[in-house]
Scaffold this motif. Structure first.
Motif, PDB file in Angstrom:
ATOM      1  N   MET A   1       0.811  -1.193   0.000  1.00  0.00           N
ATOM      2  CA  MET A   1       0.000   0.000   0.000  1.00  0.00           C
ATOM      3  C   MET A   1       0.860   1.264   0.000  1.00  0.00           C
ATOM      4  N   LYS A   2       2.042   1.160   0.632  1.00  0.00           N
ATOM      5  CA  LYS A   2       2.912   2.308   0.697  1.00  0.00           C
ATOM      6  C   LYS A   2       3.455   2.660  -0.693  1.00  0.00           C
ATOM      7  N   TRP A   3       3.749   1.675  -1.520  1.00  0.00           N
ATOM      8  CA  TRP A   3       4.312   1.950  -2.838  1.00  0.00           C
ATOM      9  C   TRP A   3       3.275   2.578  -3.751  1.00  0.00           C
ATOM     10  N   ILE A   4       1.981   2.242  -3.568  1.00  0.00           N
ATOM     11  CA  ILE A   4       0.931   2.896  -4.358  1.00  0.00           C
ATOM     12  C   ILE A   4       0.831   4.366  -3.967  1.00  0.00           C
ATOM     13  N   GLN A   5       0.914   4.655  -2.690  1.00  0.00           N
ATOM     14  CA  GLN A   5       0.878   6.030  -2.220  1.00  0.00           C
ATOM     15  C   GLN A   5       2.083   6.803  -2.767  1.00  0.00           C
ATOM     16  N   TRP A   6       3.268   6.132  -2.772  1.00  0.00           N
ATOM     17  CA  TRP A   6       4.467   6.775  -3.307  1.00  0.00           C
ATOM     18  C   TRP A   6       4.313   7.071  -4.800  1.00  0.00           C
ATOM     19  N   LEU A   7       3.703   6.133  -5.580  1.00  0.00           N
ATOM     20  CA  LEU A   7       3.454   6.348  -7.009  1.00  0.00           C
ATOM     21  C   LEU A   7       2.530   7.536  -7.234  1.00  0.00           C
ATOM     22  N   ILE A   8       1.499   7.647  -6.423  1.00  0.00           N
ATOM     23  CA  ILE A   8       0.559   8.758  -6.571  1.00  0.00           C
ATOM     24  C   ILE A   8       1.242  10.077  -6.240  1.00  0.00           C
ATOM     25  N   ASP A   9       2.062  10.085  -5.199  1.00  0.00           N
ATOM     26  CA  ASP A   9       2.766  11.310  -4.827  1.00  0.00           C
ATOM     27  C   ASP A   9       3.797  11.736  -5.872  1.00  0.00           C
ATOM     28  N   ASN A  10       4.428  10.782  -6.544  1.00  0.00           N
ATOM     29  CA  ASN A  10       5.477  11.070  -7.512  1.00  0.00           C
ATOM     30  C   ASN A  10       5.033  10.703  -8.943  1.00  0.00           C
ATOM     31  N   ALA A  11       3.803  10.982  -9.289  1.00  0.00           N
ATOM     32  CA  ALA A  11       3.248  10.588 -10.593  1.00  0.00           C
ATOM     33  C   ALA A  11       4.019  11.252 -11.750  1.00  0.00           C
ATOM     34  N   TRP A  12       4.327  12.525 -11.650  1.00  0.00           N
ATOM     35  CA  TRP A  12       5.033  13.217 -12.746  1.00  0.00           C
ATOM     36  C   TRP A  12       6.433  12.649 -12.951  1.00  0.00           C
ATOM     37  N   THR A  13       7.093  12.324 -11.912  1.00  0.00           N
ATOM     38  CA  THR A  13       8.430  11.740 -12.010  1.00  0.00           C
ATOM     39  C   THR A  13       8.363  10.384 -12.700  1.00  0.00           C
ATOM     40  N   VAL A  14       7.371   9.579 -12.336  1.00  0.00           N
ATOM     41  CA  VAL A  14       7.211   8.251 -12.936  1.00  0.00           C
ATOM     42  C   VAL A  14       6.898   8.379 -14.429  1.00  0.00           C
ATOM     43  N   ILE A  15       6.062   9.335 -14.792  1.00  0.00           N
ATOM     44  CA  ILE A  15       5.697   9.537 -16.203  1.00  0.00           C
ATOM     45  C   ILE A  15       6.920   9.955 -17.014  1.00  0.00           C
ATOM     46  N   ILE A  16       7.708  10.878 -16.498  1.00  0.00           N
ATOM     47  CA  ILE A  16       8.899  11.358 -17.215  1.00  0.00           C
ATOM     48  C   ILE A  16       9.912  10.227 -17.382  1.00  0.00           C
ATOM     49  N   VAL A  17      10.170   9.478 -16.315  1.00  0.00           N
ATOM     50  CA  VAL A  17      11.132   8.371 -16.392  1.00  0.00           C
ATOM     51  C   VAL A  17      10.629   7.308 -17.369  1.00  0.00           C
ATOM     52  N   GLY A  18       9.311   7.041 -17.362  1.00  0.00           N
ATOM     53  CA  GLY A  18       8.737   6.044 -18.278  1.00  0.00           C
ATOM     54  C   GLY A  18       8.862   6.456 -19.734  1.00  0.00           C
ATOM     55  N   THR A  19       8.619   7.730 -20.048  1.00  0.00           N
ATOM     56  CA  THR A  19       8.738   8.172 -21.446  1.00  0.00           C
ATOM     57  C   THR A  19      10.191   8.144 -21.914  1.00  0.00           C
ATOM     58  N   VAL A  20      11.120   8.503 -21.037  1.00  0.00           N
ATOM     59  CA  VAL A  20      12.539   8.458 -21.405  1.00  0.00           C
ATOM     60  C   VAL A  20      12.956   7.019 -21.698  1.00  0.00           C
ATOM     61  N   LEU A  21      12.538   6.090 -20.855  1.00  0.00           N
ATOM     62  CA  LEU A  21      12.868   4.680 -21.082  1.00  0.00           C
ATOM     63  C   LEU A  21      12.241   4.162 -22.376  1.00  0.00           C
ATOM     64  N   ALA A  22      10.997   4.564 -22.656  1.00  0.00           N
ATOM     65  CA  ALA A  22      10.327   4.122 -23.873  1.00  0.00           C
ATOM     66  C   ALA A  22      11.053   4.646 -25.117  1.00  0.00           C
ATOM     67  N   GLN A  23      11.490   5.885 -25.084  1.00  0.00           N
ATOM     68  CA  GLN A  23      12.216   6.450 -26.224  1.00  0.00           C
ATOM     69  C   GLN A  23      13.567   5.755 -26.417  1.00  0.00           C
ATOM     70  N   MET A  24      14.229   5.433 -25.322  1.00  0.00           N
ATOM     71  CA  MET A  24      15.509   4.745 -25.427  1.00  0.00           C
ATOM     72  C   MET A  24      15.326   3.345 -26.017  1.00  0.00           C
ATOM     73  N   LEU A  25      14.304   2.636 -25.558  1.00  0.00           N
ATOM     74  CA  LEU A  25      14.043   1.304 -26.105  1.00  0.00           C
ATOM     75  C   LEU A  25      13.667   1.376 -27.579  1.00  0.00           C
ATOM     76  N   GLN A  26      12.884   2.364 -27.921  1.00  0.00           N
ATOM     77  CA  GLN A  26      12.482   2.531 -29.325  1.00  0.00           C
ATOM     78  C   GLN A  26      13.700   2.815 -30.198  1.00  0.00           C
ATOM     79  N   ALA A  27      14.628   3.638 -29.737  1.00  0.00           N
ATOM     80  CA  ALA A  27      15.835   3.944 -30.503  1.00  0.00           C
ATOM     81  C   ALA A  27      16.708   2.703 -30.653  1.00  0.00           C
TER      82      ALA A  27
END
Length: 189
Positions: free
Chosen positions: A1-27
């Motif tokens: 439950m704590k990790w879900i709360q952490w994801l909600i609190d840091n949603a923008w950070t998770v989105i930015i890191v996810g898009t960077v990883l997706a672009q790197m994998l695509q390249a």
């Protein structure tokens, strides 16, 4: 439950890191698989009646494609490939016939007649080539005149006519009055 709360609190950070990883994998996958569009022959968009223009266009496309491939490989610029289209040489034999000798011509006279005929044949070939060149030039000028922008010419002609009209003092006075009447009001200038 704590990790879900952490994801909600840091949603923008998770989105930015996810898009960077997706672009790197695509390249990485794109580089590994290669670009499927490289190496394809461009579609034939234009059909030319003039064979010289078609050949020149084909050579330009090949040159551009070669430069693109060199730049993607990181090679230095190589000198351009020059292909000259020269017609094969025409070989003629000068033959002195027995009829010429029987007609009273000497061997030198018949040889001279054969040389004159050969020179006339060369001139006839040059004339045909000049006629083909003239026809292709006429086609090109017709095409260029059909696609040219003639608005500048019309403006120049109208401007020249206006200047000649305003040479007399009466015409100049009339132009000032028309500007005052038809132009913007004094308050808006």
């Amino acid at each position: 439950m704590k990790w879900i709360q952490w994801l909600i609190d840091n949603a923008w950070t998770v989105i930015i890191v996810g898009t960077v990883l997706a672009q790197m994998l695509q390249a990485v996958f794109k580089k590994k698989g290669g670009d499927p569009t490289v190496g394809e022959e461009p579609p034939k968009e234009y059909e030319f009646e003039d064979p010289e223009l078609a050949e020149r266009t084909r050579q330009i496309r090949a040159e551009i494609q070669r430069k693109i491939e060199q730049r993607t490989r990181g090679q230095e610029e190589a000198p351009p490939l020059v292909v000259e289209a020269t017609p094969p040489p025409v070989i003629r034999e000068v033959v002195v016939t027995r009829d010429a000798e029987a007609a009273g011509y000497t061997r030198a006279e018949s040889q001279r007649q054969a040389e004159i005929l050969e020179q006339q044949a060369v001139w006839a070939e040059k004339l045909k080539e000049a006629q083909r060149l003239k026809a292709s030039i006429e086609k090109r000028t017709l095409f260029e005149s059909a696609t040219a922008d003639h608005s500048n010419d019309a403006r120049t002609l109208s401007r020249g006519g206006l200047i000649t009209e305003l040479r007399t003092p009466e015409a100049l006075r009339r132009a000032f009055v028309l500007r005052e009447v038809l132009g913007p009001p004094v308050a808006l200038r």
